[in-house]
Design a protein around this motif. Sequence first.
Motif, PDB file in Angstrom:
ATOM      1  N   LYS A  97       0.835  -1.195   0.000  1.00 49.82           N
ATOM      2  CA  LYS A  97       0.000   0.000   0.000  1.00 49.82           C
ATOM      3  C   LYS A  97       0.876   1.254   0.000  1.00 49.82           C
ATOM      4  CE  LYS A  97      -3.870  -2.335   0.424  1.00 49.82           C
ATOM      5  NZ  LYS A  97      -4.892  -2.366  -0.660  1.00 49.82           N
ATOM      6  N   ASP A  98       0.381   2.293  -0.654  1.00 49.47           N
ATOM      7  CA  ASP A  98       1.122   3.556  -0.699  1.00 49.47           C
ATOM      8  C   ASP A  98       1.202   4.192   0.685  1.00 49.47           C
ATOM      9  OD1 ASP A  98       1.479   3.337  -3.421  1.00 49.47           O
ATOM     10  OD2 ASP A  98      -0.269   4.551  -3.932  1.00 49.47           O
ATOM     11  N   ILE A  99       2.312   4.850   0.942  1.00 54.47           N
ATOM     12  CA  ILE A  99       2.505   5.657   2.152  1.00 54.47           C
ATOM     13  C   ILE A  99       2.500   7.111   1.685  1.00 54.47           C
ATOM     14  CG2 ILE A  99       3.928   6.068   4.177  1.00 54.47           C
ATOM     15  CD1 ILE A  99       2.935   3.180   3.952  1.00 54.47           C
ATOM     16  N   PRO A 100       1.397   7.824   1.855  1.00 51.39           N
ATOM     17  CA  PRO A 100       1.252   9.148   1.226  1.00 51.39           C
ATOM     18  C   PRO A 100       2.352  10.140   1.566  1.00 51.39           C
ATOM     19  CG  PRO A 100      -0.865   8.379   2.057  1.00 51.39           C
ATOM     20  CD  PRO A 100       0.166   7.419   2.556  1.00 51.39           C
ATOM     21  N   TRP A 101       2.823  10.138   2.817  1.00 49.96           N
ATOM     22  CA  TRP A 101       3.810  11.143   3.213  1.00 49.96           C
ATOM     23  C   TRP A 101       5.208  10.833   2.670  1.00 49.96           C
ATOM     24  CZ3 TRP A 101       0.592   8.578   6.641  1.00 49.96           C
ATOM     25  CH2 TRP A 101       1.116   7.440   7.254  1.00 49.96           C
ATOM     26  N   TYR A 134       5.549  16.496   8.570  1.00 45.47           N
ATOM     27  CA  TYR A 134       6.061  15.338   7.834  1.00 45.47           C
ATOM     28  C   TYR A 134       4.929  14.505   7.243  1.00 45.47           C
ATOM     29  CZ  TYR A 134       8.011  10.665   7.108  1.00 45.47           C
ATOM     30  OH  TYR A 134       8.353   9.443   6.568  1.00 45.47           O
ATOM     31  N   TYR A 135       3.915  14.235   8.045  1.00 45.89           N
ATOM     32  CA  TYR A 135       2.813  13.389   7.586  1.00 45.89           C
ATOM     33  C   TYR A 135       1.908  14.101   6.566  1.00 45.89           C
ATOM     34  CZ  TYR A 135       3.774   9.974  11.314  1.00 45.89           C
ATOM     35  OH  TYR A 135       4.352   9.029  12.120  1.00 45.89           O
ATOM     36  N   THR A 136       1.736  15.397   6.728  1.00 44.48           N
ATOM     37  CA  THR A 136       0.705  16.099   5.948  1.00 44.48           C
ATOM     38  C   THR A 136       1.245  17.010   4.857  1.00 44.48           C
ATOM     39  OG1 THR A 136       0.624  18.056   7.398  1.00 44.48           O
ATOM     40  CG2 THR A 136      -0.732  16.141   8.030  1.00 44.48           C
ATOM     41  N   GLY A 137       2.448  17.530   5.033  1.00 41.29           N
ATOM     42  CA  GLY A 137       2.959  18.531   4.116  1.00 41.29           C
ATOM     43  C   GLY A 137       2.585  19.947   4.492  1.00 41.29           C
ATOM     44  N   VAL A 138       1.749  20.111   5.514  1.00 40.17           N
ATOM     45  CA  VAL A 138       1.362  21.433   5.997  1.00 40.17           C
ATOM     46  C   VAL A 138       2.469  21.955   6.922  1.00 40.17           C
ATOM     47  CG1 VAL A 138      -0.340  22.738   7.358  1.00 40.17           C
ATOM     48  CG2 VAL A 138      -1.096  20.883   5.839  1.00 40.17           C
ATOM     49  N   PRO A 139       2.895  23.208   6.768  1.00 38.76           N
ATOM     50  CA  PRO A 139       4.005  23.725   7.582  1.00 38.76           C
ATOM     51  C   PRO A 139       3.752  23.601   9.086  1.00 38.76           C
ATOM     52  CG  PRO A 139       3.498  25.243   5.799  1.00 38.76           C
ATOM     53  CD  PRO A 139       2.415  24.200   5.790  1.00 38.76           C
ATOM     54  N   SER A 140       4.804  23.277   9.811  1.00 38.77           N
ATOM     55  CA  SER A 140       4.685  23.118  11.260  1.00 38.77           C
ATOM     56  C   SER A 140       4.271  24.415  11.940  1.00 38.77           C
ATOM     57  CB  SER A 140       6.012  22.632  11.847  1.00 38.77           C
ATOM     58  OG  SER A 140       7.057  23.550  11.576  1.00 38.77           O
ATOM     59  N   THR A 141       4.531  25.547  11.296  1.00 43.62           N
ATOM     60  CA  THR A 141       4.147  26.841  11.871  1.00 43.62           C
ATOM     61  C   THR A 141       2.635  27.008  11.941  1.00 43.62           C
ATOM     62  OG1 THR A 141       4.416  27.807   9.656  1.00 43.62           O
ATOM     63  CG2 THR A 141       6.255  28.037  11.196  1.00 43.62           C
TER      64      THR A 141
END
Length: 283
Positions: free
Chosen positions: A33-37, A250-257
């Motif tokens: 299965k794909d791992i999206p991140w 890391y998981y989402t691609g959304v900045p940690s800020t």
Amino acid sequence: PLLWSLPTRGHFDLPSADEFMKSYIAEKTRLGKDIPWEMPLGDEQAVKLPLPIIGLNFPKSATLTLKEFFSCGGLTAIHTSAQQGRIAICMRENLLAGNAPLNGCNHTQDEKTGEVKPNDFFSDIGTQAPCYYSSLHDGGLEAIAEHYPHATIMLVTRNAKSWHRSMSGWGSILAHWRIKCGFDGNLNHTKSDYWHKKWILSTGRKKENYWIDFYNAHTQKIRDFAMKNPSLTYVEVELEDENMAKKLEYYTGVPSTCVMDCHPGPKWIREHPNVTGKCLSIG
């Protein structure tokens, strides 16, 4: 009333979120299965994760923090209520009718332009009246897997003792869970007498030990569900983890800020008069 269920065992000594995610990723990899991140963010993607993203956090476990995080990342993120009304009531009615869980509460219309956008992220999706939590009530999780087999489910966990302390100071929600939901193991609300016996035998102030086990059993149930449904994507992080923001990025691609410290209660707002809104940047 709708029946609810949780795993039953003598003691819930759970591995950390990092430890579980390592096992989860290994199993997904074994199954091909794909791992999206692990894939680059596409040009038209706001987030690496498949949509919709359904947050299964209990109240007082960063439900508003996640909503603000994904909103900051460019998603249409919903907390507690959609334009059509309370998310939990929508999901409960759909379960009873045999419809897709988010049918009728899955879009937002711009008040100025009239543009309709799908809701991408859902958080705080439980309610006490009428009582419904898709991760607790029978059939709720299964309906998600059936109708959204490639969606993402997320869970932010926290120290269960800290969670209980926070819940105990949050109005009368635990009383509602006991009286209206039967989460004390009331045999009119659950098939198993395990939780009923545990409630009776539980001692201490405000039945703390019972609610700690209840919280951890909820985490175990969702982990088991994630393992049994590998077409779904699952992400779990811990609220007290000092690296939570980096892991979310890391998981989402959304900045940690985009991770905020959010407190929906009026007490926190009164104590922070210089803060506009319910959230404070931790960047």
